[in-house]
Design a protein around this motif. Structure first.
Motif, mmCIF file in Angstrom:
data_model
loop_
_atom_site.group_PDB
_atom_site.id
_atom_site.type_symbol
_atom_site.label_atom_id
_atom_site.label_comp_id
_atom_site.label_asym_id
_atom_site.label_seq_id
_atom_site.Cartn_x
_atom_site.Cartn_y
_atom_site.Cartn_z
ATOM 1 N N TYR A 1 -42.935 -29.643 34.170
ATOM 2 C CA TYR A 1 -42.828 -28.843 35.792
ATOM 3 C C TYR A 1 -42.890 -30.366 36.260
ATOM 4 O O TYR A 1 -41.594 -30.173 37.057
ATOM 5 N N GLU B 1 -49.751 -25.166 32.875
ATOM 6 C CA GLU B 1 -49.015 -25.485 35.008
ATOM 7 C C GLU B 1 -50.908 -24.790 35.182
ATOM 8 O O GLU B 1 -51.169 -22.969 34.817
ATOM 9 N N THR C 1 -41.951 -16.665 45.790
ATOM 10 C CA THR C 1 -42.340 -16.697 44.255
ATOM 11 C C THR C 1 -42.773 -17.650 43.689
ATOM 12 O O THR C 1 -43.334 -18.769 44.460
ATOM 13 N N ARG C 2 -42.714 -17.566 41.948
ATOM 14 C CA ARG C 2 -43.703 -18.529 41.575
ATOM 15 C C ARG C 2 -42.850 -19.840 41.375
ATOM 16 O O ARG C 2 -41.797 -19.785 41.539
ATOM 17 N N TYR C 3 -43.565 -20.932 41.039
ATOM 18 C CA TYR C 3 -42.151 -22.031 40.945
ATOM 19 C C TYR C 3 -41.869 -22.470 39.536
ATOM 20 O O TYR C 3 -40.717 -22.387 39.453
ATOM 21 N N GLU C 4 -43.023 -21.848 38.538
ATOM 22 C CA GLU C 4 -42.398 -22.484 37.382
ATOM 23 C C GLU C 4 -41.102 -21.055 36.761
ATOM 24 O O GLU C 4 -40.438 -21.650 35.930
ATOM 25 N N LYS C 5 -41.856 -20.086 36.716
ATOM 26 C CA LYS C 5 -40.613 -18.796 36.467
ATOM 27 C C LYS C 5 -39.970 -18.110 37.572
ATOM 28 O O LYS C 5 -40.434 -16.845 38.128
ATOM 29 N N ASN D 1 -38.571 -15.862 40.673
ATOM 30 C CA ASN D 1 -37.314 -14.799 40.812
ATOM 31 C C ASN D 1 -36.070 -14.389 41.117
ATOM 32 O O ASN D 1 -36.022 -13.457 41.851
ATOM 33 N N CYS E 1 -32.080 -23.712 41.079
ATOM 34 C CA CYS E 1 -32.905 -21.904 40.599
ATOM 35 C C CYS E 1 -31.719 -21.207 41.559
ATOM 36 O O CYS E 1 -30.801 -20.443 41.068
#
Lengths: 346, 346
Positions: A80, A113, A227-231, A233, A261
């Motif tokens: 990450y 993470e 939204t989350r950073y790692e995944k 949406n 993204c």
DNA sequence: CTGAAAGCGCTTACAG
DNA sequence: CTGAAAGCGCTTACAG
């Protein structure tokens, strides 16, 4: 030579013996301490140079009760934090600043993470750092109590709700206001702000800045999504906002981790930047200049931030009293082509 | 509590005293060594857990004459090695592999590009690593003699003309041949290969691979140009080749460090990829998938390389005899849209 | 199985 | 200005 001892580990004892002085005297010249005659000092210095002797740092550390290390805690896992230049740059600047005053960096990162426990344990237990610079994300009371318990000086990168002093940060709120205002001036009317998790302080600060800008105009309106950073949406978010009638004409990626993204999603959805939708971001990208169109963005003074953090920590370690116990740096707006002035259609 | 000693540094002596055993016994359970009764061991283990005692690593190091550190030498300055995911990924994988067996990484980089002396001195003098993993670039006889003099195990990343064993590398030659052959099959006839400095071994290997591919065809021809990594003069190279009659219809960036620059230059010159000129590269980019068109490239198995390097070093440190003293890994071709099959015009 | 002691290579009061 | 000695917090033969 056969008798060239393969045990080539010169110690202070050897130097002392050869120079016919005591270890204490050698130690004093090694550490450039007073209390040694000019002649003696010169003699020992020459000998050290001639024999290419360098002291065993581990022994020095143990005896002096100083480690010469400072710990840097990156509260993310490698996959990450490497996706973004932020931490690598921070780290390299800190390393350089530390080297200038003879300190070495011990790096510790989260193994998964969000779980920083092991990172703190690794650095703190074992007593091998004189101080710590840590990212404020995920810093909890548990880690803090450990830091305080071991009485170890530390400086945070980024604010933390639990810590009132010894941190450095940027003007998250103000910078976001500036960026948003720019979009408004460019003629964008329905702005979507995509931010990280609302539990993170800098996210809420940026959201405030977003609303600050909107509160000064009646032309534009805004919506905030998290939204989350790692995944992230982001695709869902954008599609939802397009369907539900808000149909944004501009989107702000609220963190460096989200820009790419977002960019990908827009391409995937065949949305042209900036004609169909403008894109702006907080934080620039690695290789920023290589993207077309270049993305209008807030630029953080990461290097300054790193230097400020190290200077603060260094002051704490050597016991200098600090006048300012925090340091909040301003950001700058970098204008690209991703938010061109909007044609009069809306 | 007032009498809660602020001097909260528990030592092995304290533990021994509380458990009413000797320091030696505590040390044995600490290091999971045999020679301690089950009951005693259990008692001490419980105490350690209860008191949250962890041994002073520096003292352990000094007494055991092992450091638990391994040094990683990146022979570049930060600005440079951070521009590419190669070193960061390598570093993070090595760190992880090392952590799994209880080792810590001490990182040392060149303070200025091309000057690795200080990097080696920093790591070797002071005797604080049990072994070293180093990039082979710029490794000279001076550094080698120091390594041998101090008798410190080391593994190189990349071949070196001075070293015949203990290195890991990729199949530079073969991979370049594969890439070039692909271009030929796609119908490109005049291929320009832009490589790094010819003093670097992997550059000459890649050039050989380039010629290997060309030697199997009569349709296509190639030209090789060299440039520095840090300050590539790619614009001049391309313009020259366009003017001088060779006028390439495809260009290969011979290293990850050169792709972006090449990409930028092509854009600047208003050369469309792949219609005006195809672009391929050795090594993929950070954020590869985010570029349009995606660039056909050789992908290096960087993670495998890192793991191989660490495993080899670890074997050396613990004194295991190695069957293979090198490790050469194959690469893969990743096909993007930057080298589409050429229309029959030429 | 357990302890006493020497030692790792330095630093640092303390004398002189 | 210089030396002798204790000590940093451990590990590791060596006895028993």
């Amino acid at each position: 030579m056969v008798d060239q001892k393969s045990n080539n580990k010169l110690t202070i004892k050897d130097i002392a013996a050869i120079a016919k002085v005591s270890k204490g005297t050698v130690s004093r010249v090694l550490n450039k301490k007073p209390g040694v005659g000019d002649k003696t000092r010169k003699k020992i210095e020459d000998l050290i140079k001639k024999l290419d002797y360098s002291p065993n740092l581990i022994a020095q550390n143990l005896a002096s009760q100083k480690t010469g290390n400072i710990g840097v805690i990156i509260p993310h896992q490698a996959e990450y934090y490497l996706s973004n230049p932020y931490w690598p740059v921070l780290l390299s600047i800190i390393t350089k600043a530390a080297a200038d005053v003879g300190y070495t960096i011990l790096l510790s990162t989260a193994l998964e993470e969000g779980n920083v426990d092991s990172a703190y344990d690794f650095i703190i237990k074992g007593k091998r750092v004189d101080g710590i610079i840590a990212g404020s994300e995920f810093l909890g009371e548990k880690q803090l109590s450990t830091l305080y318990y071991y009485n170890i000086p530390f400086v945070l990168i980024g604010k933390s709700p639990f810590v009132q002093e010894y941190y450095v940060d940027i003007e998250n709120r103000k910078a976001t206001e500036i960026l948003t205002t720019h979009l408004i001036h460019q003629g964008y009317r329905r702005i979507l702000f995509i931010g990280g998790p609302e539990t993170i302080l800098n996210v809420t600060e940026r959201v405030q800045g977003f609303y600050d800008a909107l509160s000064h105009t009646t032309h534009s309106m805004g919506i905030v999504c998290h939204t989350r950073y790692e995944k992230p949406n982001i695709k869902m978010i954008i599609q939802n906002q397009m369907k539900n009638g808000f149909s944004p004409d501009a989107v702000i990626a609220g963190a460096g981790d989200l820009v790419l993204c977002t960019l990908m999603v827009l391409r995937e959805l065949n949305i042209t930047i900036p004609d169909d939708m403008a894109l702006a971001s907080f934080d620039t990208l690695h290789l920023y200049d290589y993207f077309t169109p270049r993305i209008t963005a807030i630029h953080q003074p990461v290097k300054k931030l790193a230097r400020a953090a190290f200077e603060m920590l260094f002051a704490l370690i050597v016991g200098k009293t600090l006048i300012k116990t925090d340091c909040i740096l301003p950001c700058t707006l970098r204008i690209g082509e991703s938010c061109r002035e909007k044609r009069i259609i809306s």
